[in-house]
Motif scaffolding. Structure first.
Motif, PDB file in Angstrom:
ATOM      1  N   LYS A   1      33.069  39.444  42.795  1.00 16.71           N
ATOM      2  CA  LYS A   1      32.670  38.836  41.510  1.00 16.71           C
ATOM      3  C   LYS A   1      32.737  39.851  40.374  1.00 16.71           C
ATOM      4  O   LYS A   1      33.098  39.509  39.250  1.00 16.71           O
TER       5      LYS A   1
ATOM      6  N   TYR B   1      36.607  40.320  39.683  1.00 14.19           N
ATOM      7  CA  TYR B   1      37.314  39.112  39.243  1.00 14.19           C
ATOM      8  C   TYR B   1      36.313  38.086  38.698  1.00 14.19           C
ATOM      9  O   TYR B   1      36.158  37.003  39.252  1.00 14.19           O
TER      10      TYR B   1
ATOM     11  N   ASN C   1      36.359  36.106  36.199  1.00 15.07           N
ATOM     12  CA  ASN C   1      36.899  34.868  35.632  1.00 15.07           C
ATOM     13  C   ASN C   1      37.652  34.005  36.641  1.00 15.07           C
ATOM     14  O   ASN C   1      38.163  32.952  36.273  1.00 15.07           O
ATOM     15  N   ALA C   2      37.720  34.445  37.881  1.00 17.26           N
ATOM     16  CA  ALA C   2      38.430  33.658  38.894  1.00 17.26           C
ATOM     17  C   ALA C   2      37.633  32.394  39.200  1.00 17.26           C
ATOM     18  O   ALA C   2      36.454  32.451  39.523  1.00 17.26           O
TER      19      ALA C   2
ATOM     20  N   ASN D   1      43.860  31.299  41.412  1.00 18.40           N
ATOM     21  CA  ASN D   1      43.573  32.577  40.750  1.00 18.40           C
ATOM     22  C   ASN D   1      43.458  33.716  41.752  1.00 18.40           C
ATOM     23  O   ASN D   1      43.912  34.833  41.500  1.00 18.40           O
ATOM     24  N   LEU D   2      42.809  33.420  42.883  1.00 16.70           N
ATOM     25  CA  LEU D   2      42.436  34.491  43.805  1.00 16.70           C
ATOM     26  C   LEU D   2      42.483  33.979  45.236  1.00 16.70           C
ATOM     27  O   LEU D   2      41.965  32.904  45.533  1.00 16.70           O
TER      28      LEU D   2
ATOM     29  N   ASP E   1      46.061  36.839  42.110  1.00 18.10           N
ATOM     30  CA  ASP E   1      45.475  38.084  42.607  1.00 18.10           C
ATOM     31  C   ASP E   1      45.167  37.905  44.079  1.00 18.10           C
ATOM     32  O   ASP E   1      44.729  36.846  44.515  1.00 18.10           O
TER      33      ASP E   1
ATOM     34  N   SER F   1      48.186  41.527  41.511  1.00 13.84           N
ATOM     35  CA  SER F   1      47.293  42.625  41.895  1.00 13.84           C
ATOM     36  C   SER F   1      46.933  42.473  43.370  1.00 13.84           C
ATOM     37  O   SER F   1      46.889  41.364  43.902  1.00 13.84           O
TER      38      SER F   1
ATOM     39  N   THR G   1      43.921  44.015  45.923  1.00 19.73           N
ATOM     40  CA  THR G   1      42.727  44.823  46.177  1.00 19.73           C
ATOM     41  C   THR G   1      42.425  44.716  47.663  1.00 19.73           C
ATOM     42  O   THR G   1      42.392  43.613  48.215  1.00 19.73           O
TER      43      THR G   1
END
Length: 193
Positions: A63, A66, A68-69, A99-100, A133, A187, A189
């Motif tokens: 959180k 990210y 805004n995900a 988004n993620l 992402d 991206s 991570t």
């Protein structure tokens, strides 16, 4: 020629297989910190690593990174942030605005910062490539020194689709200009737990 006759001709003319070369893997052994080396090489290829002492902190850290995900797919039980459920039957085209994606990685390679993931862990083959992402979660105990060790480990698996992911998607083949996110996530991570 028909398709069948072409395939039969190829089968008839298939050369005999050659034995794989014998490689002394002791030659590749190094006394290094696997986690540190993995983190350095992941950074070198454009990814980032976050080490967690407690996997219970995973969602909190995601959180922070990210905030805004909103359209999130999580295929690992380690994260409860998923807002979109998926199954093998889902049309991958419906995932175009994810988004993620949060996915468990099975193995990691210190020498090149790559992570091995299989369709057992991400359910829909397009998921790690269609998301904006990407987060991969690996255990620090599953980091291997080099690809020889990882290939030995994955050779014992069930034969399912798998892929090595190393850093975010990137290309520099057009006018030698680096483009990040050209063929997949912009991206990457990696959370090391």
């Amino acid at each position: 020629m028909s398709r069948e006759s072409i395939l039969n001709a190829v089968k008839k003319n298939k050369p005999d297989g050659l034995p794989l070369p014998e490689i002394n893997l002791d030659f590749f052994d190094e006394d290094i910190n696997l986690v540190e080396t993995f983190v350095e090489n992941l950074k070198f290829v454009g990814g980032r690593a976050v080490q967690l002492d407690n996997e219970a902190l995973l969602d909190e850290e995601i959180k922070k990174l990210y905030p805004n995900a909103s359209k999130i797919v999580s295929t690992t039980k380690l994260s409860q942030l998923g807002t979109i459920a998926i199954s093998k039957e889902i049309d991958p085209h419906t995932l175009e605005d994810i988004n993620l994606a949060i996915i468990k990685g099975e193995l990691a390679v210190a020498e090149n910062g790559a992570i091995w993931v299989t369709e057992n862990d991400f359910i829909v083959r397009a998921l790690p490539f269609i998301t904006n992402d990407l987060i991969l979660v690996i255990s620090k105990n599953d980091i291997y020194l080099h690809m020889h060790q990882v290939f030995e480990a994955i050779s014992k698996r069930d034969r399912t689709f798998g892929v090595f992911i190393s850093g975010p998607s990137k290309t520099a083949d057009i006018e030698q200009c680096l483009v990040v996110g050209a063929h997949g996530a912009i991206s990457l991570t990696v959370f090391i737990v």
